[in-house]
Design a protein around this motif. Sequence first.
Motif, PDB file in Angstrom:
ATOM      1  N   LEU A  19       0.810  -1.210   0.000  1.00  0.00           N
ATOM      2  CA  LEU A  19       0.000   0.000   0.000  1.00  0.00           C
ATOM      3  C   LEU A  19       0.845   1.262   0.000  1.00  0.00           C
ATOM      4  O   LEU A  19       0.524   2.240  -0.679  1.00  0.00           O
ATOM      5  CB  LEU A  19      -0.915   0.026   1.229  1.00  0.00           C
ATOM      6  CG  LEU A  19      -2.197  -0.800   1.147  1.00  0.00           C
ATOM      7  CD1 LEU A  19      -2.859  -0.857   2.510  1.00  0.00           C
ATOM      8  CD2 LEU A  19      -3.145  -0.197   0.134  1.00  0.00           C
ATOM      9  N   ILE A  20       1.910   1.262   0.778  1.00  0.00           N
ATOM     10  CA  ILE A  20       2.676   2.496   0.915  1.00  0.00           C
ATOM     11  C   ILE A  20       3.495   2.806  -0.321  1.00  0.00           C
ATOM     12  O   ILE A  20       4.080   3.883  -0.426  1.00  0.00           O
ATOM     13  CB  ILE A  20       3.591   2.473   2.152  1.00  0.00           C
ATOM     14  CG1 ILE A  20       4.621   1.348   2.031  1.00  0.00           C
ATOM     15  CG2 ILE A  20       2.781   2.348   3.403  1.00  0.00           C
ATOM     16  CD1 ILE A  20       5.634   1.321   3.157  1.00  0.00           C
ATOM     17  N   LYS A  21       3.521   1.895  -1.291  1.00  0.00           N
ATOM     18  CA  LYS A  21       4.185   2.183  -2.549  1.00  0.00           C
ATOM     19  C   LYS A  21       3.326   3.066  -3.439  1.00  0.00           C
ATOM     20  O   LYS A  21       3.778   3.550  -4.462  1.00  0.00           O
ATOM     21  CB  LYS A  21       4.504   0.880  -3.291  1.00  0.00           C
ATOM     22  CG  LYS A  21       5.492  -0.015  -2.554  1.00  0.00           C
ATOM     23  CD  LYS A  21       5.653  -1.340  -3.273  1.00  0.00           C
ATOM     24  CE  LYS A  21       6.566  -2.277  -2.490  1.00  0.00           C
ATOM     25  NZ  LYS A  21       6.661  -3.601  -3.137  1.00  0.00           N
ATOM     26  N   MET A  22       2.070   3.249  -3.020  1.00  0.00           N
ATOM     27  CA  MET A  22       1.129   3.972  -3.856  1.00  0.00           C
ATOM     28  C   MET A  22       0.788   5.316  -3.241  1.00  0.00           C
ATOM     29  O   MET A  22       0.917   5.520  -2.045  1.00  0.00           O
ATOM     30  CB  MET A  22      -0.154   3.156  -4.015  1.00  0.00           C
ATOM     31  CG  MET A  22       0.100   1.756  -4.543  1.00  0.00           C
ATOM     32  SD  MET A  22      -1.396   0.827  -4.547  1.00  0.00           S
ATOM     33  CE  MET A  22      -2.354   1.839  -5.643  1.00  0.00           C
ATOM     34  N   ILE A  24      -1.434   7.959  -1.620  1.00  0.00           N
ATOM     35  CA  ILE A  24      -2.621   7.888  -0.788  1.00  0.00           C
ATOM     36  C   ILE A  24      -3.794   8.436  -1.570  1.00  0.00           C
ATOM     37  O   ILE A  24      -3.731   9.507  -2.135  1.00  0.00           O
ATOM     38  CB  ILE A  24      -2.430   8.700   0.494  1.00  0.00           C
ATOM     39  CG1 ILE A  24      -1.232   8.155   1.280  1.00  0.00           C
ATOM     40  CG2 ILE A  24      -3.673   8.664   1.360  1.00  0.00           C
ATOM     41  CD1 ILE A  24      -0.828   9.022   2.409  1.00  0.00           C
ATOM     42  N   GLY A  25      -4.896   7.682  -1.570  1.00  0.00           N
ATOM     43  CA  GLY A  25      -6.103   8.133  -2.254  1.00  0.00           C
ATOM     44  C   GLY A  25      -6.066   7.927  -3.741  1.00  0.00           C
ATOM     45  O   GLY A  25      -7.027   8.239  -4.424  1.00  0.00           O
ATOM     46  N   GLY A  26      -4.962   7.379  -4.279  1.00  0.00           N
ATOM     47  CA  GLY A  26      -4.907   7.024  -5.683  1.00  0.00           C
ATOM     48  C   GLY A  26      -4.711   8.191  -6.625  1.00  0.00           C
ATOM     49  O   GLY A  26      -4.753   8.048  -7.830  1.00  0.00           O
ATOM     50  N   VAL A  91     -14.260   2.930  -7.220  1.00  0.00           N
ATOM     51  CA  VAL A  91     -12.838   2.954  -7.569  1.00  0.00           C
ATOM     52  C   VAL A  91     -12.135   1.700  -7.037  1.00  0.00           C
ATOM     53  O   VAL A  91     -12.483   1.163  -5.987  1.00  0.00           O
ATOM     54  CB  VAL A  91     -12.166   4.234  -7.001  1.00  0.00           C
ATOM     55  CG1 VAL A  91     -12.036   4.171  -5.488  1.00  0.00           C
ATOM     56  CG2 VAL A  91     -10.809   4.458  -7.646  1.00  0.00           C
ATOM     57  N   LYS A  92     -11.151   1.248  -7.800  1.00  0.00           N
ATOM     58  CA  LYS A  92     -10.326   0.098  -7.401  1.00  0.00           C
ATOM     59  C   LYS A  92      -8.882   0.413  -7.734  1.00  0.00           C
ATOM     60  O   LYS A  92      -8.570   0.812  -8.858  1.00  0.00           O
ATOM     61  CB  LYS A  92     -10.772  -1.160  -8.145  1.00  0.00           C
ATOM     62  CG  LYS A  92      -9.982  -2.414  -7.780  1.00  0.00           C
ATOM     63  CD  LYS A  92     -10.529  -3.628  -8.511  1.00  0.00           C
ATOM     64  CE  LYS A  92      -9.790  -4.896  -8.134  1.00  0.00           C
ATOM     65  NZ  LYS A  92     -10.345  -6.092  -8.819  1.00  0.00           N
ATOM     66  N   ASN A  93      -7.980   0.240  -6.778  1.00  0.00           N
ATOM     67  CA  ASN A  93      -6.581   0.560  -7.039  1.00  0.00           C
ATOM     68  C   ASN A  93      -5.831  -0.674  -7.565  1.00  0.00           C
ATOM     69  O   ASN A  93      -6.382  -1.786  -7.567  1.00  0.00           O
ATOM     70  CB  ASN A  93      -5.919   1.193  -5.811  1.00  0.00           C
ATOM     71  CG  ASN A  93      -5.623   0.200  -4.703  1.00  0.00           C
ATOM     72  OD1 ASN A  93      -5.558  -1.008  -4.911  1.00  0.00           O
ATOM     73  ND2 ASN A  93      -5.432   0.694  -3.503  1.00  0.00           N
ATOM     74  N   PRO A  94      -4.601  -0.511  -8.007  1.00  0.00           N
ATOM     75  CA  PRO A  94      -3.879  -1.615  -8.650  1.00  0.00           C
ATOM     76  C   PRO A  94      -3.645  -2.843  -7.784  1.00  0.00           C
ATOM     77  O   PRO A  94      -3.378  -3.924  -8.316  1.00  0.00           O
ATOM     78  CB  PRO A  94      -2.552  -0.974  -9.057  1.00  0.00           C
ATOM     79  CG  PRO A  94      -2.878   0.464  -9.256  1.00  0.00           C
ATOM     80  CD  PRO A  94      -3.884   0.768  -8.189  1.00  0.00           C
ATOM     81  N   ILE A  95      -3.712  -2.738  -6.461  1.00  0.00           N
ATOM     82  CA  ILE A  95      -3.500  -3.923  -5.638  1.00  0.00           C
ATOM     83  C   ILE A  95      -4.811  -4.463  -5.079  1.00  0.00           C
ATOM     84  O   ILE A  95      -4.821  -5.303  -4.189  1.00  0.00           O
ATOM     85  CB  ILE A  95      -2.502  -3.655  -4.490  1.00  0.00           C
ATOM     86  CG1 ILE A  95      -3.013  -2.610  -3.519  1.00  0.00           C
ATOM     87  CG2 ILE A  95      -1.152  -3.259  -5.045  1.00  0.00           C
ATOM     88  CD1 ILE A  95      -2.162  -2.508  -2.263  1.00  0.00           C
ATOM     89  N   ARG A 108      -2.896 -10.825   0.289  1.00  0.00           N
ATOM     90  CA  ARG A 108      -2.390 -10.244  -0.943  1.00  0.00           C
ATOM     91  C   ARG A 108      -2.912 -11.014  -2.158  1.00  0.00           C
ATOM     92  O   ARG A 108      -2.794 -12.234  -2.242  1.00  0.00           O
ATOM     93  CB  ARG A 108      -0.862 -10.260  -0.934  1.00  0.00           C
ATOM     94  CG  ARG A 108      -0.230  -9.280  -1.887  1.00  0.00           C
ATOM     95  CD  ARG A 108       1.278  -9.282  -1.788  1.00  0.00           C
ATOM     96  NE  ARG A 108       1.750  -9.085  -0.417  1.00  0.00           N
ATOM     97  CZ  ARG A 108       3.033  -8.981  -0.105  1.00  0.00           C
ATOM     98  NH1 ARG A 108       3.958  -9.063  -1.038  1.00  0.00           N
ATOM     99  NH2 ARG A 108       3.392  -8.811   1.153  1.00  0.00           N
ATOM    100  N   GLY A 109      -3.508 -10.318  -3.083  1.00  0.00           N
ATOM    101  CA  GLY A 109      -4.057 -10.949  -4.268  1.00  0.00           C
ATOM    102  C   GLY A 109      -5.426 -11.559  -4.070  1.00  0.00           C
ATOM    103  O   GLY A 109      -5.990 -12.136  -5.002  1.00  0.00           O
ATOM    104  N   GLY A 110      -5.982 -11.398  -2.867  1.00  0.00           N
ATOM    105  CA  GLY A 110      -7.283 -11.990  -2.581  1.00  0.00           C
ATOM    106  C   GLY A 110      -8.437 -11.178  -3.149  1.00  0.00           C
ATOM    107  O   GLY A 110      -8.248 -10.087  -3.689  1.00  0.00           O
TER     108      GLY A 110
END
Length: 216
Positions: A19-22, A24-26, A91-95, A108-110
């Motif tokens: 998460l912290i690689k992204m 915040i809030g997309g 909205v859906k983020n990449p992870i 993760r990936g679930g």
Amino acid sequence: MARVIRLTEQEFSGLISDLIKMTIGGGNEEEEEEEEENDDSSTGPISEKGQELLNNPIFKEKLKEISNEIGISENSIIKLMKFESKLDPSVKNPIGCVGLIQFCPDSRGGSSKTINGTTYRLSELQNDLELQLEAIKEFWSKGKRDGKIKNAEDLYIYNFFPVASGKPDDFILQAKGLSKEKVARANPIFNRTLGKRNNQLTVGDLKQYYRKTGMV
């Protein structure tokens, strides 16, 4: 962006590491920061999609319920949702995190999310506004009952880094397998906004950021 059953400590650390690689809030950090600084309205600029949500009768009713349940103002809740998702419930983020407050998979990936013992499919939450808002209510109600959510600052921290909510201002954001340096490097918006160059973030830093950007 956890018990409400969220993750084991190992799973939580792994997911937060992703998460912290992204941003915040997309969105774009610099653009959002500039919006906060240049807008005097209570919630800042609202997109057309966001305004549609605010006018939705289902949202209005559930927002009031959530506000009453956790003792946090509707305006503060809207600010958090704007910060996390720009008020886009689909909205859906990449992870794989979805919705207004970015519910993330149990693993993760679930594709599912467990809240207070109830498991939801993330696709259902993403596409059913009423269900999503009920899940948000359940998640935050647990935080309220556990004494982790007492004010708007607590709520924002609970959403961003759950284990830090309710901790003293000098509590450093880190977890097993996730160093304080990594958390700080992955979230430069906090230090940049506060004019700091620290290699760690604390609960106090988060509170200062929320106050400086007008979230509280």
